[in-house]
Design a protein around this motif. Structure first.
Motif, PDB file in Angstrom:
ATOM      1  N   ARG A  96      73.230  65.786 -23.768  1.00  0.00           N
ATOM      2  CA  ARG A  96      73.204  67.039 -24.522  1.00  0.00           C
ATOM      3  C   ARG A  96      72.763  66.800 -25.970  1.00  0.00           C
ATOM      4  O   ARG A  96      72.070  67.642 -26.559  1.00  0.00           O
ATOM      5  CB  ARG A  96      74.584  67.706 -24.469  1.00  0.00           C
ATOM      6  N   LEU A  97      73.155  65.677 -26.539  1.00  0.00           N
ATOM      7  CA  LEU A  97      72.685  65.333 -27.883  1.00  0.00           C
ATOM      8  C   LEU A  97      71.171  65.113 -27.898  1.00  0.00           C
ATOM      9  O   LEU A  97      70.480  65.542 -28.844  1.00  0.00           O
ATOM     10  CB  LEU A  97      73.395  64.082 -28.386  1.00  0.00           C
ATOM     11  N   GLN A  98      70.650  64.460 -26.875  1.00  0.00           N
ATOM     12  CA  GLN A  98      69.216  64.214 -26.804  1.00  0.00           C
ATOM     13  C   GLN A  98      68.440  65.526 -26.764  1.00  0.00           C
ATOM     14  O   GLN A  98      67.336  65.619 -27.316  1.00  0.00           O
ATOM     15  CB  GLN A  98      68.886  63.361 -25.584  1.00  0.00           C
ATOM     16  N   ARG A  99      69.026  66.530 -26.114  1.00  0.00           N
ATOM     17  CA  ARG A  99      68.394  67.838 -26.064  1.00  0.00           C
ATOM     18  C   ARG A  99      68.214  68.434 -27.459  1.00  0.00           C
ATOM     19  O   ARG A  99      67.285  69.199 -27.722  1.00  0.00           O
ATOM     20  CB  ARG A  99      69.254  68.769 -25.200  1.00  0.00           C
ATOM     21  N   LEU A 100      69.119  68.048 -28.374  1.00  0.00           N
ATOM     22  CA  LEU A 100      69.056  68.511 -29.765  1.00  0.00           C
ATOM     23  C   LEU A 100      68.381  67.483 -30.684  1.00  0.00           C
ATOM     24  O   LEU A 100      68.420  67.628 -31.900  1.00  0.00           O
ATOM     25  CB  LEU A 100      70.469  68.806 -30.272  1.00  0.00           C
ATOM     26  N   ASN A 101      67.796  66.443 -30.081  1.00  0.00           N
ATOM     27  CA  ASN A 101      67.123  65.373 -30.834  1.00  0.00           C
ATOM     28  C   ASN A 101      68.069  64.653 -31.781  1.00  0.00           C
ATOM     29  O   ASN A 101      67.728  64.346 -32.930  1.00  0.00           O
ATOM     30  CB  ASN A 101      65.919  65.931 -31.606  1.00  0.00           C
ATOM     31  N   VAL A 102      69.281  64.376 -31.284  1.00  0.00           N
ATOM     32  CA  VAL A 102      70.295  63.680 -32.070  1.00  0.00           C
ATOM     33  C   VAL A 102      70.679  62.381 -31.370  1.00  0.00           C
ATOM     34  O   VAL A 102      70.996  62.389 -30.176  1.00  0.00           O
ATOM     35  CB  VAL A 102      71.548  64.558 -32.264  1.00  0.00           C
ATOM     36  N   GLU A 103      70.669  61.295 -32.113  1.00  0.00           N
ATOM     37  CA  GLU A 103      71.151  60.017 -31.589  1.00  0.00           C
ATOM     38  C   GLU A 103      72.653  59.909 -31.866  1.00  0.00           C
ATOM     39  O   GLU A 103      73.107  60.238 -32.982  1.00  0.00           O
ATOM     40  CB  GLU A 103      70.411  58.859 -32.251  1.00  0.00           C
ATOM     41  N   PRO A 104      73.435  59.447 -30.908  1.00  0.00           N
ATOM     42  CA  PRO A 104      74.890  59.367 -31.107  1.00  0.00           C
ATOM     43  C   PRO A 104      75.304  58.578 -32.336  1.00  0.00           C
ATOM     44  O   PRO A 104      76.292  58.912 -32.999  1.00  0.00           O
ATOM     45  CB  PRO A 104      75.374  58.681 -29.818  1.00  0.00           C
ATOM     46  N   GLU A 105      74.563  57.524 -32.648  1.00  0.00           N
ATOM     47  CA  GLU A 105      74.906  56.662 -33.778  1.00  0.00           C
ATOM     48  C   GLU A 105      74.813  57.368 -35.124  1.00  0.00           C
ATOM     49  O   GLU A 105      75.321  56.865 -36.140  1.00  0.00           O
ATOM     50  CB  GLU A 105      73.992  55.432 -33.800  1.00  0.00           C
ATOM     51  N   THR A 106      74.157  58.530 -35.155  1.00  0.00           N
ATOM     52  CA  THR A 106      73.983  59.244 -36.427  1.00  0.00           C
ATOM     53  C   THR A 106      75.137  60.200 -36.718  1.00  0.00           C
ATOM     54  O   THR A 106      75.135  60.852 -37.771  1.00  0.00           O
ATOM     55  CB  THR A 106      72.671  60.049 -36.418  1.00  0.00           C
ATOM     56  N   ILE A 107      76.108  60.292 -35.835  1.00  0.00           N
ATOM     57  CA  ILE A 107      77.254  61.167 -36.057  1.00  0.00           C
ATOM     58  C   ILE A 107      78.281  60.427 -36.914  1.00  0.00           C
ATOM     59  O   ILE A 107      78.695  59.312 -36.591  1.00  0.00           O
ATOM     60  CB  ILE A 107      77.864  61.621 -34.721  1.00  0.00           C
ATOM     61  N   ASP A 108      78.705  61.047 -38.006  1.00  0.00           N
ATOM     62  CA  ASP A 108      79.591  60.386 -38.960  1.00  0.00           C
ATOM     63  C   ASP A 108      81.066  60.526 -38.622  1.00  0.00           C
ATOM     64  O   ASP A 108      81.879  59.695 -39.046  1.00  0.00           O
ATOM     65  CB  ASP A 108      79.348  60.951 -40.365  1.00  0.00           C
ATOM     66  N   ALA A 109      81.436  61.572 -37.891  1.00  0.00           N
ATOM     67  CA  ALA A 109      82.843  61.773 -37.536  1.00  0.00           C
ATOM     68  C   ALA A 109      82.942  62.818 -36.434  1.00  0.00           C
ATOM     69  O   ALA A 109      82.065  63.674 -36.296  1.00  0.00           O
ATOM     70  CB  ALA A 109      83.664  62.218 -38.746  1.00  0.00           C
TER      71      ALA A 109
END
Length: 255
Positions: free
Chosen positions: A38-51
């Motif tokens: 689901r994160l990939q669908r939003l072009n977000v890598e998990p490692e970029t989440i701060d909290a």
């Protein structure tokens, strides 16, 4: 500042908020692979989440946090009551933090204000997230509004608002036992469409640029019913009201 949903409903919940180089996830109710997808669908890598911030201990909000936050070493924040209700299930996480349900926390470019709400959990909260210029209020999993809730979210720029059920659909649903119907519709359950509309009518809406109906029951509600209830308050076309879908959530919205 922008925000997006990975999905919203009884099968799992997660919301992303980001501004000023800081990216937060609110709730983590999907399994590891599903969350990453689901994160990939939003072009977000998990490692970029701060909290990751957790609203309460129910599985559809916290079920994936151990595997997800553990794998990517993401700090997790929750109320002390939520932590105790989980009976040590999160103790293996290296970066686990608790807060008071009235706390306001500064994290990079975002300020996160906890908002205590009526719900059938130990110390449930919802959140108001701001970047100094705009504020997003998230209100799902609450059984009733309160004066404190309405005061705190008044003047927000965006609102993700629970429209869990239509009362007629709920009480005519023969597959739900009566005690469950009472729990869902009670003060510590979930907002129905009319209650959500009444909450919306009670706040200052003058800055509101986005409103998303969230946590819709797949059996006891329909997007058209939720949209109609909120649109009547706003005097807008129903299709202006966004929907946080269980499978797709919603895409990025900017402020």
């Amino acid at each position: 500042m922008r925000f997006a949903s990975l999905g919203s409903g009884s099968s799992g919940n997660a919301l992303l908020v980001e501004a000023g180089g800081t990216r937060l996830m609110i709730d983590c109710g999907f399994g590891l692979r599903d969350t990453v997808r689901r994160l990939q669908r939003l072009n977000v890598e998990p490692e970029t989440i701060d909290a990751v911030f957790i609203t309460h201990e129910h599985t559809d909000h916290v079920g994936g946090v151990v595997t997800f936050a553990g794998k990517f070493q993401i700090p997790v924040w929750m109320s002390y009551g939520t932590y105790t209700a989980l009976n040590g299930k999160l103790d293996k996480l290296e970066h686990l933090h608790t807060f008071d349900s009235h706390a306001t926390l500064d994290l990079g470019g975002l300020q996160v204000q906890a908002l205590p709400v009526p719900h059938d959990a130990r110390e449930p909260v919802q959140f108001i997230v701001g970047d100094g210029a705009h504020r997003l209020a998230m209100l799902t999993d609450i059984g009733a509004s309160t004066t404190h809730i309405e005061t705190q979210i008044s003047g927000c720029d965006a609102l993700v608002l629970e429209c869990n059920h239509d009362l007629d659909l709920l009480y005519n649903n023969r597959s739900y036992p009566y005690p469950l119907k009472q729990r869902i519709s009670g003060r510590f359950g979930h907002l129905n469409n009319e209650a959500a509309a009444a909450l919306l009518a009670a706040i200052d809406r003058s800055f509101l640029k986005h409103i998303i109906a969230a946590h819709l029951s797949q059996q006891n509600n329909h997007p058209d019913k939720a949209r109609a209830a909120l649109a009547q308050v706003l005097g807008c076309a129903p299709d202006w009201i966004g929907i946080a879908d269980q499978d797709e959530g919603f895409g990025w919205r900017g402020l």
